[in-house]
Design a protein around this motif. Structure first.
Motif, PDB file in Angstrom:
ATOM      1  N   VAL B   7       0.877  -1.172   0.000  1.00  0.00           N
ATOM      2  CA  VAL B   7       0.000   0.000   0.000  1.00  0.00           C
ATOM      3  C   VAL B   7       0.913   1.221   0.000  1.00  0.00           C
ATOM      4  N   LYS B  16      -2.605   6.065   3.489  1.00  0.00           N
ATOM      5  CA  LYS B  16      -1.993   4.745   3.297  1.00  0.00           C
ATOM      6  C   LYS B  16      -2.269   3.824   4.486  1.00  0.00           C
ATOM      7  N   THR B  17      -1.963   4.309   5.685  1.00  0.00           N
ATOM      8  CA  THR B  17      -2.099   3.449   6.856  1.00  0.00           C
ATOM      9  C   THR B  17      -3.563   3.128   7.133  1.00  0.00           C
ATOM     10  N   ALA B  20      -4.393   0.536   4.551  1.00  0.00           N
ATOM     11  CA  ALA B  20      -3.764  -0.765   4.826  1.00  0.00           C
ATOM     12  C   ALA B  20      -4.513  -1.468   5.955  1.00  0.00           C
ATOM     13  N   VAL B  36      -0.499  -7.632   8.325  1.00  0.00           N
ATOM     14  CA  VAL B  36      -0.205  -6.289   7.814  1.00  0.00           C
ATOM     15  C   VAL B  36       1.072  -5.789   8.500  1.00  0.00           C
ATOM     16  N   ASP B  38       4.005  -2.871   9.113  1.00  0.00           N
ATOM     17  CA  ASP B  38       4.324  -1.445   9.075  1.00  0.00           C
ATOM     18  C   ASP B  38       5.786  -1.269   8.660  1.00  0.00           C
ATOM     19  N   LEU B  46       0.745   2.338  12.302  1.00  0.00           N
ATOM     20  CA  LEU B  46      -0.222   1.278  12.028  1.00  0.00           C
ATOM     21  C   LEU B  46      -0.782   0.685  13.320  1.00  0.00           C
ATOM     22  N   ASP B 119       2.529  -1.822   4.542  1.00  0.00           N
ATOM     23  CA  ASP B 119       2.153  -0.414   4.656  1.00  0.00           C
ATOM     24  C   ASP B 119       3.416   0.420   4.479  1.00  0.00           C
TER      25      ASP B 119
END
Lengths: 83, 272
Positions: B7, B16-17, B20, B36, B38, B46, B119
């Protein structure tokens, strides 16, 4: 009469200005895609060398690198002012 | 083998975060084992958006430097069974990550998960390039605004050249456009780039459109990804996005401006 014209004049929408500006800048960016990292520097230095002899504008120089089968061709176009 | 999705956006602050977290949550809610990661070393966020900031013990950098095992660093999401979070380090600088280390982590995760979301940090520097390097697909998050669109185009250039698939000459990374913070009313009045303009300029496949929504800030305040707010426009838009990501065809919503009558404005309640 002037006032009427002023009121009737359509202000150009900011979004369409944004679109036009983006189309130009993105097209420019894409021509630089995949080029080696040294290209902007090379362009700048070539321009400096040319300027030692002829005064040209920043946008008078056009440089591109094209890859063919087993070699790359560096193409340099400089528009010189009329003498 | 997991599918690795980055992402990314180039520009900071475009969502973005948020995206994500919301997409990872949506994938897990649909039964996919999802992790996911970071990649924003030094500026992790994140964990806050996912609401697990107080459970961070070890992070990605600890794992890469061999100070902790992957299972020690992975945080199990409290709300969704199949969801894990791998946080970034808060203190170290971006040089703490290296290509070999990231590859090892992704290879290991790949055995256990269906989806790995990376992310990316903002920018086009090392951190962003590491986040995208091993990706199979990329979600390019873009706001309807000139600098964001331009930066997205720069990122598309990097995806096509500075990634493993590009360097090996493999099939190109699948690029998806995710437009966020879209405000149909402002588009209607001509003061915001419209969806078709953005698609025309970037020329990549649209995976989703997230309207500008009060639900997003509310979600981040609470540390609950907005996908859980199923009544909200943004939550539904992310759910649609996830469905498209796994191959379903879902019609676009929330992109058209609905003029509201005076009565509905008085009695229809506020925006969701």
């Amino acid at each position: 009469m002037k006032l009427l014209e002023f009121l009737k004049r359509e202000r150009k929408k900011s979004a369409s200005v944004a679109k036009e500006r983006l189309q130009i800048i993105v097209a420019h960016q894409r021509t630089q895609r995949g080029q080696p990292d040294y290209m902007p520097m090379l362009e700048k230095e070539l321009l400096e060398v040319i300027r030692r002899y002829v005064q040209v504008d920043d946008d008078a120089i056009n440089i591109s690198l094209d890859s063919e089968d087993n070699c790359s061709v560096l193409e340099l176009n400089v528009t010189l002012p009329r003498a | 083998m997991a599918k690795i999705i980055v992402v990314t956006s180039g520009k900071g602050g475009v969502g973005k975060t948020t995206s994500a977290a919301a997409i990872a949550t949506g994938l897990a809610l649909r039964g996919n084992k999802t992790v996911v990661i970071d990649f924003d070393v030094g500026l992790r966020n994140l964990d806050l958006i996912m609401g697990c900031e107080r459970r961070v013990v070890y992070d990605l950098v600890n794992v890469i430097q061999g100070e902790a095992g992957l299972n020690q660093a992975l945080i199990r999401d409290k709300r969704v069974d199949n969801l894990h979070i791998l946080p970034a380090s808060q203190t170290r600088d971006k040089d703490a990550l290296n290509l070999e280390g990231v590859e090892k982590v992704l290879d290991t995760l790949s055995k256990d998960f269906d989806y790995i979301l990376c992310d990316s940090p903002a920018g086009i520097e090392r951190g962003a390039q590491l986040a995208m390097y091993f990706a199979d697909e990329a979600i390019v998050v873009t706001n309807p605004e000139v600098s964001s669109v331009r930066d997205s185009d720069r990122i598309l250039g990097l995806l096509a050249s500075k990634t493993r698939r590009a360097e090996r000459g493999e099939e190109a990374i699948k690029e998806h456009l995710l437009v966020t913070r879209y405000n149909p009313a402002r588009v209607d009045s001509g003061d915001m780039l419209n969806l078709d303009d953005i698609r025309e300029i970037l020329a990549i496949n649209l995976i989703g459109l997230i309207p500008e929504s009060e639900a997003v800030l509310r979600a981040s305040n609470q540390g609950v990804p907005v996908t859980h707010d199923a009544d909200s426009d943004a939550g539904q838009a992310y759910t649609d996005t996830v469905a498209r990501l796994i191959g379903e065809e879902v019609p676009l919503r929330f992109h058209l401006y609905e003029k509201r009558s005076l009565l509905s404005r008085m009695f229809g309640g506020g925006r969701r």
